[in-house]
Enzyme design. Structure first.
Site, PDB file in Angstrom:
ATOM      1  N   LEU A 233      -2.858  -5.003   8.596  1.00 29.73           N
ATOM      2  CA  LEU A 233      -1.657  -4.280   8.031  1.00 29.73           C
ATOM      3  C   LEU A 233      -2.283  -3.786   6.266  1.00 29.73           C
ATOM      4  CD1 LEU A 233       1.163  -6.701   8.447  1.00 29.73           C
ATOM      5  CD2 LEU A 233       0.918  -4.376   9.422  1.00 29.73           C
ATOM      6  N   ASP A 234      -1.758  -2.617   6.074  1.00 29.07           N
ATOM      7  CA  ASP A 234      -2.058  -1.942   4.570  1.00 29.07           C
ATOM      8  C   ASP A 234      -1.972  -3.144   3.548  1.00 29.07           C
ATOM      9  OD1 ASP A 234      -2.689   0.131   6.165  1.00 29.07           O
ATOM     10  OD2 ASP A 234      -0.898   1.264   5.145  1.00 29.07           O
ATOM     11  N   LYS A 235      -2.711  -3.052   2.773  1.00 29.62           N
ATOM     12  CA  LYS A 235      -3.046  -4.024   1.346  1.00 29.62           C
ATOM     13  C   LYS A 235      -1.350  -4.210   1.003  1.00 29.62           C
ATOM     14  CE  LYS A 235      -4.855  -5.019  -3.005  1.00 29.62           C
ATOM     15  NZ  LYS A 235      -6.119  -4.704  -3.926  1.00 29.62           N
TER      16      LYS A 235
ATOM     17  N   THR B 277       1.546  -3.550   2.641  1.00 30.23           N
ATOM     18  CA  THR B 277       2.467  -3.789   3.777  1.00 30.23           C
ATOM     19  C   THR B 277       2.467  -5.118   3.969  1.00 30.23           C
ATOM     20  OG1 THR B 277       1.899  -1.661   4.578  1.00 30.23           O
ATOM     21  CG2 THR B 277       2.945  -3.093   6.132  1.00 30.23           C
TER      22      THR B 277
ATOM     23  N   HIS C  91      -2.870   4.101   8.083  1.00 31.62           N
ATOM     24  CA  HIS C  91      -1.736   4.408   7.152  1.00 31.62           C
ATOM     25  C   HIS C  91      -0.755   5.258   7.985  1.00 31.62           C
ATOM     26  CE1 HIS C  91      -3.289   2.646   3.765  1.00 31.62           C
ATOM     27  NE2 HIS C  91      -4.198   3.909   3.538  1.00 31.62           N
TER      28      HIS C  91
END
Length: 238
Positions: free
Chosen positions: A102-104, A106, A187
Site C-alpha cells: 500500500l502506498d505510504k 494509504t 498508485h
C-alpha cells in the site's frame, strides 16, 4: 530440523545466545536435557521446553494489519518506518513480508506472511485477485465515471487498465466511493481517478480476495488470520 535453528527461528536469540541456553542446560527435548544444537528434532511431534515453558514452532505466519499512514510496505528501510517494524519480536523473527504494498499515505488491509507460495498466488497478475478500496474523491463522481472504469481507463503512461467496478456511496464536491480492481499498478487507484480528472484525497483498502479488514483493528494494529481465513485464501478461485 536442527534444535539450534528452531530456537533461533522462534525468537530465542541469535545462534550464540541459543548456544548459551543449551550450555546452561535449560533446554529439554521430551523431558531430556539437550545441550547439542546439532540435535535434529521434529517441531510437530517433539516436546521442547526452555526453563519449563513449552516452545511452539510455526513454519508459516499469516497476519492481517490495519496499515497506518506514514509507514511503508517493505521489510526494511534505512530511512522510513516499515510495517515489519510494527510487529512484535515473536512475529518478526519468522521473517514475514507484506503481500503486495500500500502506498505510504494509504491505510487499511495489508496481509503479511512468510508463505511465499500463497503470496505468489495472491499477487500474480494472471490470478486477477480482486482488491476493494474505499476512497474520498475531490470532485463529483458520476455514472460516466462508472462507465469509464468498467471499460478500463488510460493511465498517464499509456497503460489501459483492466475493468474496475466503481460504486458511488456519496456524490458531491467531495465524493465517497468504493472501487474494486484486479491489478496492482503503482498508485493505480489515484492514477485511475486522475485519468478522469479527479483527485483521491483519502484511500483505504478494505478487502483482498475473500479477506475483509477487521473493523476492530485500530490503525497500526494487527492480528493472526484464523484457520478459516487462511483456508479461504488458499482455496480462493482465481
Amino acid at each position: 530440523m536442527r534444535l539450534d535453528k528452531l530456537l533461533a527461528n522462534v525468537g530465542y536469540g541469535s545462534r550464540k545466545e541459543v548456544k548459551k541456553l543449551l550450555k546452561d542446560g535449560v533446554v529439554k527435548v521430551n523431558e531430556n536435557v539437550a545441550k547439542d544444537g546439532k540435535l535434529h528434532v521434529n517441531p510437530i511431534e517433539d516436546i521442547i521446553t526452555i526453563h519449563g515453558d513449552q516452545v511452539y514452532y510455526k513454519e508459516f505466519i499469516y497476519l492481517m494489519m490495519n496499515k497506518p499512514p506514514g509507514v511503508i510496505s517493505a521489510t526494511e528501510d534505512y530511512h522510513e518506518k516499515t510495517v515489519i517494524d510494527l510487529l512484535d519480536m515473536e512475529d518478526s523473527v519468522l521473517n514475514p513480508f507484506p503481500v503486495g504494498r500500500l502506498d505510504k499515505d494509504t491505510e487499511g488491509l495489508l496481509l503479511i506472511t512468510n508463505d511465499g507460495g500463497l503470496a505468489h498466488k495472491l499477487l500474480s497478475p494472471k490470478k486477477h485477485v480482486p482488491k476493494t478500496y474505499f476512497a474520498v474523491i475531490d470532485g463529483v463522481v458520476s455514472e460516466s465515471d462508472i462507465d469509464a472504469f468498467k471499460k478500463g481507463v488510460l493511465l498517464d503512461d499509456g497503460y489501459l487498465t483492466k475493468p474496475g467496478e466503481l460504486k458511488i456511496l456519496k456524490s458531491g464536491i467531495r465524493s465517497d466511493i468504493e472501487l474494486t480492481i484486479t491489478e496492482g499498478k503503482f498508485h493505480q487507484v489515484k492514477r485511475m481517478f486522475e485519468a478522469v480528472g479527479k483527485k483521491v484525497v483519502y484511500l483505504k483498502r478494505i478487502s483482498m480476495g475473500p479477506i475483509q479488514l477487521d473493523e476492530n483493528l485500530m490503525l497500526g494494529e494487527y492480528r493472526e488470520l484464523s484457520e478459516e481465513e487462511v483456508e479461504q485464501l488458499r482455496n480462493f478461485p482465481v
